[in-house]
Motif scaffolding. Structure first.
Motif, PDB file in Angstrom:
ATOM      1  N   SER A  65     -16.415 -26.378   5.625  1.00 22.04           N
ATOM      2  CA  SER A  65     -15.942 -26.961   4.363  1.00 22.04           C
ATOM      3  C   SER A  65     -15.130 -28.226   4.645  1.00 22.04           C
ATOM      4  CB  SER A  65     -15.072 -25.951   3.613  1.00 22.04           C
ATOM      5  OG  SER A  65     -13.833 -25.791   4.281  1.00 22.04           O
ATOM      6  N   GLN A  66     -14.776 -28.930   3.579  1.00 23.99           N
ATOM      7  CA  GLN A  66     -13.936 -30.125   3.734  1.00 23.99           C
ATOM      8  C   GLN A  66     -12.572 -29.774   4.313  1.00 23.99           C
ATOM      9  OE1 GLN A  66     -13.889 -32.263   0.006  1.00 23.99           O
ATOM     10  NE2 GLN A  66     -15.799 -33.296   0.510  1.00 23.99           N
ATOM     11  N   ALA A  67     -12.114 -28.548   4.055  1.00 23.91           N
ATOM     12  CA  ALA A  67     -10.833 -28.093   4.610  1.00 23.91           C
ATOM     13  C   ALA A  67     -11.010 -27.525   6.026  1.00 23.91           C
ATOM     14  CB  ALA A  67     -10.214 -27.041   3.703  1.00 23.91           C
ATOM     15  N   LYS A  68     -12.221 -27.636   6.579  1.00 22.90           N
ATOM     16  CA  LYS A  68     -12.593 -27.200   7.925  1.00 22.90           C
ATOM     17  C   LYS A  68     -12.705 -25.693   8.088  1.00 22.90           C
ATOM     18  CE  LYS A  68     -11.706 -31.426  10.224  1.00 22.90           C
ATOM     19  NZ  LYS A  68     -11.388 -32.061  11.435  1.00 22.90           N
ATOM     20  N   GLY A  69     -12.814 -24.970   6.970  1.00 17.02           N
ATOM     21  CA  GLY A  69     -13.093 -23.538   7.041  1.00 17.02           C
ATOM     22  C   GLY A  69     -14.547 -23.321   7.408  1.00 17.02           C
ATOM     23  N   ILE A  70     -14.808 -22.344   8.258  1.00 15.36           N
ATOM     24  CA  ILE A  70     -16.170 -22.065   8.704  1.00 15.36           C
ATOM     25  C   ILE A  70     -16.730 -20.889   7.907  1.00 15.36           C
ATOM     26  CG2 ILE A  70     -17.644 -21.474  10.657  1.00 15.36           C
ATOM     27  CD1 ILE A  70     -15.486 -22.594  12.508  1.00 15.36           C
ATOM     28  N   GLN A  71     -17.909 -21.110   7.326  1.00 18.34           N
ATOM     29  CA  GLN A  71     -18.603 -20.051   6.600  1.00 18.34           C
ATOM     30  C   GLN A  71     -19.429 -19.211   7.566  1.00 18.34           C
ATOM     31  OE1 GLN A  71     -21.095 -21.407   3.440  1.00 18.34           O
ATOM     32  NE2 GLN A  71     -19.444 -22.374   2.321  1.00 18.34           N
ATOM     33  N   ASN A  72     -19.775 -18.014   7.123  1.00 15.37           N
ATOM     34  CA  ASN A  72     -20.712 -17.145   7.830  1.00 15.37           C
ATOM     35  C   ASN A  72     -20.187 -16.589   9.148  1.00 15.37           C
ATOM     36  OD1 ASN A  72     -22.681 -17.542   5.800  1.00 15.37           O
ATOM     37  ND2 ASN A  72     -23.270 -19.465   6.759  1.00 15.37           N
ATOM     38  N   VAL A  73     -18.878 -16.437   9.249  1.00 16.25           N
ATOM     39  CA  VAL A  73     -18.281 -15.813  10.428  1.00 16.25           C
ATOM     40  C   VAL A  73     -18.006 -14.353  10.087  1.00 16.25           C
ATOM     41  CG1 VAL A  73     -16.300 -15.791  12.009  1.00 16.25           C
ATOM     42  CG2 VAL A  73     -17.217 -17.972  11.179  1.00 16.25           C
ATOM     43  N   VAL A  74     -18.419 -13.452  10.958  1.00 10.51           N
ATOM     44  CA  VAL A  74     -18.154 -12.035  10.758  1.00 10.51           C
ATOM     45  C   VAL A  74     -16.829 -11.700  11.432  1.00 10.51           C
ATOM     46  CG1 VAL A  74     -18.932  -9.683  11.226  1.00 10.51           C
ATOM     47  CG2 VAL A  74     -20.598 -11.463  10.647  1.00 10.51           C
ATOM     48  N   VAL A  75     -15.923 -11.134  10.649  1.00  9.78           N
ATOM     49  CA  VAL A  75     -14.631 -10.675  11.150  1.00  9.78           C
ATOM     50  C   VAL A  75     -14.652  -9.154  11.039  1.00  9.78           C
ATOM     51  CG1 VAL A  75     -12.128 -10.766  10.838  1.00  9.78           C
ATOM     52  CG2 VAL A  75     -13.525 -12.779  10.320  1.00  9.78           C
ATOM     53  N   SER A  76     -14.368  -8.471  12.147  1.00  3.63           N
ATOM     54  CA  SER A  76     -14.434  -7.012  12.111  1.00  3.63           C
ATOM     55  C   SER A  76     -13.394  -6.389  13.022  1.00  3.63           C
ATOM     56  CB  SER A  76     -15.826  -6.530  12.533  1.00  3.63           C
ATOM     57  OG  SER A  76     -16.053  -6.810  13.902  1.00  3.63           O
ATOM     58  N   LEU A  77     -13.124  -5.134  12.753  1.00  6.61           N
ATOM     59  CA  LEU A  77     -12.285  -4.342  13.641  1.00  6.61           C
ATOM     60  C   LEU A  77     -13.204  -3.618  14.615  1.00  6.61           C
ATOM     61  CD1 LEU A  77      -9.771  -2.710  11.116  1.00  6.61           C
ATOM     62  CD2 LEU A  77      -9.535  -4.854  12.385  1.00  6.61           C
ATOM     63  N   PHE A  78     -12.718  -3.364  15.805  1.00  4.02           N
ATOM     64  CA  PHE A  78     -13.508  -2.550  16.721  1.00  4.02           C
ATOM     65  C   PHE A  78     -12.616  -1.516  17.377  1.00  4.02           C
ATOM     66  CE2 PHE A  78     -12.700  -4.040  21.105  1.00  4.02           C
ATOM     67  CZ  PHE A  78     -11.976  -5.189  20.877  1.00  4.02           C
ATOM     68  N   ARG A  79     -13.276  -0.570  18.016  1.00  4.94           N
ATOM     69  CA  ARG A  79     -12.607   0.607  18.570  1.00  4.94           C
ATOM     70  C   ARG A  79     -11.961   1.446  17.466  1.00  4.94           C
ATOM     71  NH1 ARG A  79      -9.792  -2.075  23.858  1.00  4.94           N
ATOM     72  NH2 ARG A  79     -11.726  -2.778  24.793  1.00  4.94           N
ATOM     73  N   VAL A  80     -12.619   1.478  16.327  1.00  7.24           N
ATOM     74  CA  VAL A  80     -12.171   2.304  15.210  1.00  7.24           C
ATOM     75  C   VAL A  80     -12.924   3.626  15.311  1.00  7.24           C
ATOM     76  CG1 VAL A  80     -12.046   2.523  12.703  1.00  7.24           C
ATOM     77  CG2 VAL A  80     -11.785   0.273  13.770  1.00  7.24           C
ATOM     78  N   THR A  81     -12.190   4.723  15.344  1.00  7.58           N
ATOM     79  CA  THR A  81     -12.846   6.022  15.459  1.00  7.58           C
ATOM     80  C   THR A  81     -13.041   6.625  14.077  1.00  7.58           C
ATOM     81  OG1 THR A  81     -10.717   7.137  15.743  1.00  7.58           O
ATOM     82  CG2 THR A  81     -11.877   6.447  17.746  1.00  7.58           C
ATOM     83  N   GLY A  82     -14.022   7.472  13.970  1.00  4.01           N
ATOM     84  CA  GLY A  82     -14.282   8.145  12.709  1.00  4.01           C
ATOM     85  C   GLY A  82     -15.761   8.238  12.446  1.00  4.01           C
ATOM     86  N   LYS A  83     -16.102   8.957  11.400  1.00  5.84           N
ATOM     87  CA  LYS A  83     -17.494   9.083  10.987  1.00  5.84           C
ATOM     88  C   LYS A  83     -17.643   8.299   9.690  1.00  5.84           C
ATOM     89  CE  LYS A  83     -21.125  12.416  10.384  1.00  5.84           C
ATOM     90  NZ  LYS A  83     -21.813  12.904  11.544  1.00  5.84           N
ATOM     91  N   PHE A  84     -18.548   7.345   9.676  1.00  7.71           N
ATOM     92  CA  PHE A  84     -18.699   6.456   8.525  1.00  7.71           C
ATOM     93  C   PHE A  84     -20.107   6.587   7.965  1.00  7.71           C
ATOM     94  CE2 PHE A  84     -15.795   4.508  11.632  1.00  7.71           C
ATOM     95  CZ  PHE A  84     -14.626   4.584  10.911  1.00  7.71           C
ATOM     96  N   GLU A  85     -20.198   6.682   6.660  1.00  5.40           N
ATOM     97  CA  GLU A  85     -21.477   6.850   5.982  1.00  5.40           C
ATOM     98  C   GLU A  85     -21.897   5.529   5.332  1.00  5.40           C
ATOM     99  OE1 GLU A  85     -23.417   9.586   5.990  1.00  5.40           O
ATOM    100  OE2 GLU A  85     -21.949  10.533   7.320  1.00  5.40           O
ATOM    101  N   PRO A  86     -23.154   5.123   5.552  1.00  2.00           N
ATOM    102  CA  PRO A  86     -23.647   3.914   4.880  1.00  2.00           C
ATOM    103  C   PRO A  86     -23.844   4.181   3.393  1.00  2.00           C
ATOM    104  CG  PRO A  86     -25.417   4.981   6.063  1.00  2.00           C
ATOM    105  CD  PRO A  86     -24.156   5.749   6.394  1.00  2.00           C
ATOM    106  N   PRO A  87     -23.995   3.130   2.593  1.00  2.00           N
ATOM    107  CA  PRO A  87     -24.241   3.334   1.158  1.00  2.00           C
ATOM    108  C   PRO A  87     -25.509   4.160   0.941  1.00  2.00           C
ATOM    109  CG  PRO A  87     -24.183   0.976   1.711  1.00  2.00           C
ATOM    110  CD  PRO A  87     -24.016   1.745   2.976  1.00  2.00           C
TER     111      PRO A  87
END
Length: 183
Positions: A65-87
């Motif tokens: 962007s004009q403000a130098k923000g980058i689109q399409n970057v994935v930000v995520s947590l890792f090493r998160v434990t648990g059982k997660f269900e998809p939609p």
């Protein structure tokens, strides 16, 4: 093959399922340092529909962007434990609109079914360059056609169209639901 300019930013937090119940907010910015390169104009070849649809479109490998923000970057947590269900229903859509994939980057939880759709009245081909998940190579010749693509495990999947070599997108499959895509 296009070079991947997409950055993946990972917040390295060691969390357990019980500590996530307390909640919280993670905020931040992903910015480009320096002058970004000029985006390339898409060249549609000989497909008349795509020539018209992309004549004012640019490559989305690096969107700043004009403000130098980058689109399409994935930000995520890792090493998160648990059982997660998809939609269970109404999974996300990766659409082919005006001879480009929309969105350019789609992040999903492993096990999610992505609905791959074409909104264009021209032949497209969906080619997943997956190593862990299923590799598909589907023709999509009919406007509004939708095919389900079931993800199975964490992986960054390049999606391309073998008919239109400028078309690419990424499905980022993650092992927990704590992620966002910058926009």
């Amino acid at each position: 093959m296009q070079k991947l300019f997409m950055a993946t930013v990972i917040a390295a937090l060691l969390l357990t399922q019980s500590s996530l119940v307390l909640g919280g907010t993670l905020t931040g910015e992903v910015t480009y340092v320096g002058e970004p390169p000029q985006p390339a104009v898409l060249k549609a070849g000989t497909d008349q529909f795509c020539m018209q649809a992309t004549k004012t479109r640019y490559a989305e490998d690096l969107v700043v962007s004009q403000a130098k923000g980058i689109q399409n970057v994935v930000v995520s947590l890792f090493r998160v434990t648990g059982k997660f269900e998809p939609p269970k229903e109404g999974g996300p859509v990766l659409d082919q609109v005006n001879c480009t994939y929309t969105p350019h980057v789609l992040a999903v939880l492993a096990g999610t079914t992505v609905n791959i759709r074409t909104s264009d009245p021209t032949l497209h081909n969906v080619h997943s360059h997956a190593k862990t998940n299923e590799e598909v190579n589907w023709a999509m010749p009919i406007k509004d056609m939708t095919l389900p693509y079931k993800t199975t495990g964490p992986e960054d999947i390049l999606m391309s169209c073998d008919v239109h070599n400028w078309m690419s997108a990424y499905i980022i499959v993650l092992d927990n639901p704590y992620f966002a895509v910058t926009g």
